[in-house]
Write a protein that holds these residues in place. Structure first.
Motif, PDB file in Angstrom:
ATOM      1  N   GLY B  12       0.788  -1.239   0.000  1.00  0.00           N
ATOM      2  CA  GLY B  12       0.000   0.000   0.000  1.00  0.00           C
ATOM      3  C   GLY B  12       0.816   1.283   0.000  1.00  0.00           C
ATOM      4  O   GLY B  12       1.882   1.383  -0.628  1.00  0.00           O
ATOM      5  N   ARG B  18       8.146  -0.096   3.727  1.00  0.00           N
ATOM      6  CA  ARG B  18       8.011  -1.499   4.145  1.00  0.00           C
ATOM      7  C   ARG B  18       9.130  -2.347   3.550  1.00  0.00           C
ATOM      8  O   ARG B  18       9.718  -3.190   4.227  1.00  0.00           O
ATOM      9  CB  ARG B  18       6.653  -2.062   3.694  1.00  0.00           C
ATOM     10  CG  ARG B  18       5.463  -1.535   4.496  1.00  0.00           C
ATOM     11  CD  ARG B  18       4.165  -2.198   4.014  1.00  0.00           C
ATOM     12  NE  ARG B  18       2.985  -1.526   4.511  1.00  0.00           N
ATOM     13  CZ  ARG B  18       2.406  -1.789   5.692  1.00  0.00           C
ATOM     14  NH1 ARG B  18       2.906  -2.714   6.466  1.00  0.00           N
ATOM     15  NH2 ARG B  18       1.317  -1.128   6.069  1.00  0.00           N
ATOM     16  N   VAL B  77       4.254   2.174  10.592  1.00  0.00           N
ATOM     17  CA  VAL B  77       4.547   1.091   9.656  1.00  0.00           C
ATOM     18  C   VAL B  77       5.886   0.427  10.000  1.00  0.00           C
ATOM     19  O   VAL B  77       6.028  -0.798   9.920  1.00  0.00           O
ATOM     20  CB  VAL B  77       4.548   1.627   8.209  1.00  0.00           C
ATOM     21  CG1 VAL B  77       5.192   0.632   7.257  1.00  0.00           C
ATOM     22  CG2 VAL B  77       3.119   1.943   7.765  1.00  0.00           C
ATOM     23  N   GLY B 282      -0.682  -3.093  14.901  1.00  0.00           N
ATOM     24  CA  GLY B 282       0.059  -3.451  13.698  1.00  0.00           C
ATOM     25  C   GLY B 282       1.039  -4.577  13.930  1.00  0.00           C
ATOM     26  O   GLY B 282       1.127  -5.530  13.131  1.00  0.00           O
ATOM     27  N   HIS B 337      -5.244  -6.409   8.326  1.00  0.00           N
ATOM     28  CA  HIS B 337      -4.135  -5.672   7.699  1.00  0.00           C
ATOM     29  C   HIS B 337      -4.644  -4.392   7.030  1.00  0.00           C
ATOM     30  O   HIS B 337      -4.069  -3.319   7.198  1.00  0.00           O
ATOM     31  CB  HIS B 337      -3.418  -6.547   6.669  1.00  0.00           C
ATOM     32  CG  HIS B 337      -2.400  -5.791   5.866  1.00  0.00           C
ATOM     33  ND1 HIS B 337      -1.069  -5.750   6.217  1.00  0.00           N
ATOM     34  CD2 HIS B 337      -2.525  -5.000   4.760  1.00  0.00           C
ATOM     35  CE1 HIS B 337      -0.412  -4.984   5.359  1.00  0.00           C
ATOM     36  NE2 HIS B 337      -1.270  -4.517   4.455  1.00  0.00           N
ATOM     37  N   GLU B 341      -4.010  -0.501   7.950  1.00  0.00           N
ATOM     38  CA  GLU B 341      -3.437   0.487   7.024  1.00  0.00           C
ATOM     39  C   GLU B 341      -4.304   1.749   6.989  1.00  0.00           C
ATOM     40  O   GLU B 341      -3.790   2.869   6.992  1.00  0.00           O
ATOM     41  CB  GLU B 341      -3.325  -0.131   5.630  1.00  0.00           C
ATOM     42  CG  GLU B 341      -3.136   0.916   4.547  1.00  0.00           C
ATOM     43  CD  GLU B 341      -1.998   0.589   3.608  1.00  0.00           C
ATOM     44  OE1 GLU B 341      -2.082  -0.439   2.942  1.00  0.00           O
ATOM     45  OE2 GLU B 341      -1.021   1.360   3.567  1.00  0.00           O
ATOM     46  N   THR B 344      -3.710   3.642  10.169  1.00  0.00           N
ATOM     47  CA  THR B 344      -2.418   4.323  10.128  1.00  0.00           C
ATOM     48  C   THR B 344      -2.508   5.603   9.305  1.00  0.00           C
ATOM     49  O   THR B 344      -1.991   6.658   9.697  1.00  0.00           O
ATOM     50  CB  THR B 344      -1.357   3.378   9.530  1.00  0.00           C
ATOM     51  OG1 THR B 344      -1.332   2.174  10.295  1.00  0.00           O
ATOM     52  CG2 THR B 344       0.020   4.014   9.543  1.00  0.00           C
TER      53      THR B 344
END
Lengths: 637, 637
Positions: B12, B18, B77, B282, B337, B341, B344
């Motif tokens: 994403g 990441r 993240v 997370g 997940h 996201e 976040t």
């Protein structure tokens, strides 16, 4: 009410023995082992095992003529009570006396008994039960290790690495011998799995020639038990090493057995070994009792958040959410206790007979499988709940729950994987416990099921009458609800298999597509047995106050269990939507009514205080805080 | 399909970051710590923390003007991705940079930022976040530690033992300072909880005068983090020690604040600190991904029991029961997940604004609370399932699941107890996220709810039309089912509280008796958000194959979630009994369809292989066995 009134009911048939073992445990040094190294913990447990060997408990399960106690049920009760303490010690004792000693007693014959039992009982001969292989755990029938007859003896051999014996207790450090399960081959023909007494270490503790021993290393818990791996490279043992109760090999290699069918012989041999499974169910219950005692005592003193109307803080167990966490778990623990006692008694009766009835033996195996599965899953869930209910304190080793959680975790998959065990229960019900059907392949079994259940296939009308909320509290209604559900789920499965067996479908796919249904049969059958056992125990209760309290606990178990499976009762028209909603309300109402008795109900487990010595219970922080606030208020006024 | 196509969707918005963090992790030495002593593990983790301090990740969440990265979402993240590795390191990093550094940044002002942030980022100043007390964890507003203004400074004091700071990371060994939360008292008046920078150790690492530090000792897991307890005996700090963004004290002791209400100020301060909660959610997700990757890979090669029709043994993941264990858990992990996201991103937007909208801030807090609760409970359950699905192998430390299980266990109760968090979600919904209602007592809130929900009280008719089984696979039907359930459960609660508020009932009892209903509101609301997030992510997906696969995973999440709560849908007439039974069938069907893609779906998590190096995956025992049987068959023929 005094907790002892409840304790008397819980103690039941083996009351004197339970009291004795509790007193012994209370006198034994105990420390939570979470900060010990693996080697330190193993050393400690082996020392404790030697001390235990001097007591009566380990001898209980062996025959009197060899110095045993001749009390099979008592031996299971002793293991159950050991479950209050360090579970590594319980498991190590279970390996030595339950599994290793039990195999010698139950699969061996007189010469094995005379030669080994005394040394096993007094721990002169520490041993292993070497059944599971890396590649074969649940499917014991297809173990790969071979025992090939040759020159008046057997050659024990591990053909490849995944055939090594794995997770074997007593193997990594202390075991001198092992009962090894292997495919017996004689005259070029395999006779199925048999057990052999195989020495694995010499007097110095080194592995004997041809035997490779490795260590399974650190585990989630139970690190006081030395689990290891065994591999055999053409290890010779004499012909007498065969534990030959169910199969003999003559000097010329001729195989003889009182049971002609390989399959039936295999299941008969395995069936004799269910004592271990029963013991695991019992000690799982003890672990749940211990966790619940700690969590309930904490919840009964710990406070958090003011009441909206005043400055007092609310005791955790006064919150409905906290009651819902702990009290149904407590009720289920009670229910499983009585089911376990009934199971122990049935085992005691049956294994005490020279020629046990085969159908009753199959029924016992099924009951053991079901109770073991439900009991160990319950313990895992209940201890998790207790941990969370104690918040951050529950995560600290000093509060004992972490070790309990880690130690009991493996219970759901050892001594029979629970998922496999519930299928065994269902298979027993479908085949009506007839031993010959142990041998049936899937297709034949489906055909048999089809025949057996002819006429049982009409969808029954909802049979749970009385659409008033009070029915939920009525024991006969509760029992009827459990029975009705069991009958419907079982006949539905039989119908489904019959339909499929008539067609051209792949038999594996037929069974596999119904696997959730199969597992449900195992569960709802066992839940019915558990409720029946609890209900019977309440019925036997002589003390009026105790009876009233236990009756309510029994109702909470029943109503909570229905609530957990409410979708089934609604989808099958057993409960109307309105009645369905009332079930959840009944759980709340029963929790509220039992809340004042929660402390009594856990104290009734009579767990020696040294196993409940959680730091957070010693400190009682909220009592300090209440006092401090009281002093402040006085100073201000 | 290549897993990378799915990885791109998962990665994403912060894809580049990441990838970078995964590459860094792949280059870091890793060992399962289960056989380390507490001290060894702490030493190792602190060394790794110093290495981490040299990377970009820890700086991401801090403002650029002090050397930070100015990327709030990125910092979350980074923590999430760290969750693939040793969770002790993740938590230790979270304490240092998320909690301790975050408090200085968010509650302090320029002089604190200038003085401390650089040292915090490069680990020159290791610190603690000293909020929780033994007697007060969830109820932070009523902490007992005091900070009394006196002679141009503050006196920090622990009035009694249960007011000690407890479970404090970095306290037992490494912390040099602590942000201490205490009741600020000036002019004889309490101003509520404020945060103070308090040095706790001297340069030699010894506790400073008046500061007592003890060690929480061994924990279930996370033993690389040095949790400890802090007590303060009239410890003086200068006036500047107050982190004074939301409350200032002048030299003469005058208290000033931009927020007049003590309550509102308190919730505003707490609200700024949700980053830690989001990060826990997370990294819980990362732990579940890791466990599922191990368990699915094992289940994809391990075989047990012959097929009835031939000699091949069945791969575990071909069993329906095994699919039912792992695949719904996998689908839920995917769903969470995407919810994570979205959370976040919302955090990133809002905390990036100078003057965040209050209602949106409350919504964000509610969403963080709900996702954290569901995510951490899911992780606990999923890892347990993975452990059991690997049988005895799952219990050995060498297969990595035991450490994962032990480390993540506390996630359900730290950074907000999940039960308390779900109530917070419900309260937000009931009060429409208006900040002024944070201050309401129970009675006032019930009255407000009563007014707000007038007209919303009629039992709605079943709105889930289309009584054909295909509807279950229809995304809009699924979303409607979740929305309908949420609206009904919420309005039902409001109605219930309104009824009660009108009467004479004890307001505590009113709320307490509805607590299960309150928790249900929090859960079903969050589940709806999660499904919406997953559905939106599928909608955004550009790759056709990836989209089709993810669409099916999304359906499994939706249908599985409905199946878990099926009783509600039936009791409230949302599903007919026949349709209700079809839901379970749909779960089975989706599992069957996803089974061939299971390996792709876990590989798409892109976890560095070194964290998946379970012994049982290295050995692939059943591949050996298949080869051995093949050789045997050849030799025989």
């Amino acid at each position: 009410m005094e907790p002892t009134a409840i304790t008397d009911v819980l103690d039941g048939r083996w009351a004197a023995l339970r009291r004795t073992v509790r007193e012994q445990l209370a006198g034994v040094e105990y420390r939570d082992a979470s900060d010990l190294t693996t080697e330190q913990h193993r050393t400690l447990v082996f020392e404790q095992l030697h001390a235990l060997a001097k007591t009566e408990g380990p001898r209980l399960g062996f025959a009197r003529e060899y110095g045993g106690g001749g009390d099979i049920g008592g031996s299971v009760v002793a293991f159950e009570t050991l479950g209050f303490g360090d579970l590594s010690l319980m498991v190590k004792a279970g390996v030595q006396w339950g599994l290793f000693g039990g195999a010698v007693q139950l699969l061996g014959t007189q010469r094995h008994h005379e030669r080994y039992l005394a040394d096993i009982m007094d721990l002169t001969l520490p041993g292993c039960f070497a059944m599971t292989e890396t590649g074969h755990g649940s499917d014991v029938q297809h173990l790969r290790t071979t025992a090939t007859f040759d020159n008046n003896g057997f050659v024990i051999h591990t053909p490849h690495q995944s055939a090594r014996k794995d997770y074997i207790g007593n193997a990594a450090r202390d075991g001198k011998a092992a009962v090894v399960f292997a495919q017996l081959i004689t005259g070029g023909q395999s006779r199925g799995v048999h057990a052999f007494m195989v020495p694995i270490r010499d007097a110095q503790g080194d592995p004997l020639p041809g035997v490779s021993i490795t260590d399974c290393g650190r585990k989630a818990g139970l690190n006081g038990v030395d689990n290891g791996r065994l591999m055999f490279d053409h290890v010779r043992v004499p012909r007498e090493a065969l534990l030959d109760r169910y199969g003999q090999v003559d000097a010329d290699g001729t195989y003889r057995s009182p049971i002609a069918s390989d399959n039936r012989r295999f299941f008969t041999m395995l069936g004799t070994l269910i004592r271990g499974r029963v013991s695991v169910a019992g000690s799982a219950g003890s672990a749940a009792k211990r966790a619940l005692t700690i969590a309930v005592r904490y919840a009964d003193t710990r406070r958090q958040f003011n009441r909206p109307d005043d400055k007092r803080e609310v005791v955790l167990l006064d919150y409905q959410a906290h009651q819902r966490k702990l009290l149904p778990a407590l009720a289920t623990t009670y229910a499983l206790h009585f089911a376990q006692e009934e199971l122990t008694a049935a085992l005691h009766e049956l294994q005490g007979q020279a020629e046990p009835d085969e159908r009753r033996q199959r029924e016992l195996e099924s009951r053991a499988a079901g109770v073991k599965a439900l009991s160990t899953w319950h313990t895992t869930a209940a201890i998790q709940t207790c941990r969370e209910a104690c918040g951050g304190a529950g995560y600290l080793a000093e509060n004992l729950l972490t070790t309990l959680k880690a130690d009991t975790d493996v219970f759901t998959t050892f001594e029979g994987d629970n998922t496999v065990l519930l299928q065994l229960v269902a298979k027993g019900l479908l085949t009506n416990y007839r031993s010959e059907f142990q041998e049936l392949g899937t297709v034949a079994m489906a055909r048999f099921v089809a025949e057996q259940f002819v006429g049982m296939v009409t969808e029954r009308l909802p049979s749970l009458g009385r659409d008033d909320p009070d029915a939920l509290y009525d024991r006969s209604w509760q029992l009827q609800a459990f029975e009705d559900r069991e009958a419907h789920v079982l006949s539905g499965l039989a119908r489904r298999l019959r339909r499929a067996a008539g067609g051209e479908a792949d038999p594996f796919e037929v069974f596999n597509n119904a696997q959730d249904h199969v597992l449900r049969v195992g569960r709802v059958h066992t839940e019915r047995l558990v409720l029946q056992a609890f209900s019977d125990a309440v019925g036997r209760c002589a003390d009026g106050d105790a009876k009233r309290l236990l009756d309510r606990v029994c109702s909470l178990y029943a109503v909570h269990t229905i609530n957990e499976d409410l979708a089934w009762f609604l989808a099958h028209g057993r409960l109307t939507p309105g009645r369905g909603k009332a079930v959840n309300g009944a759980v709340n109402a029963l929790c509220r009514k039992l809340r004042p008795h929660a402390r009594t109900l856990v104290d009734a487990f009579a767990i020696p205080e040294r196993f409940l010595d959680a730091a957070v219970l010693r400190e009682e922080p909220d009592r300090q805080d209440v006092q401090w606030r009281h002093d402040q208020a006085n100073a201000a006024s």
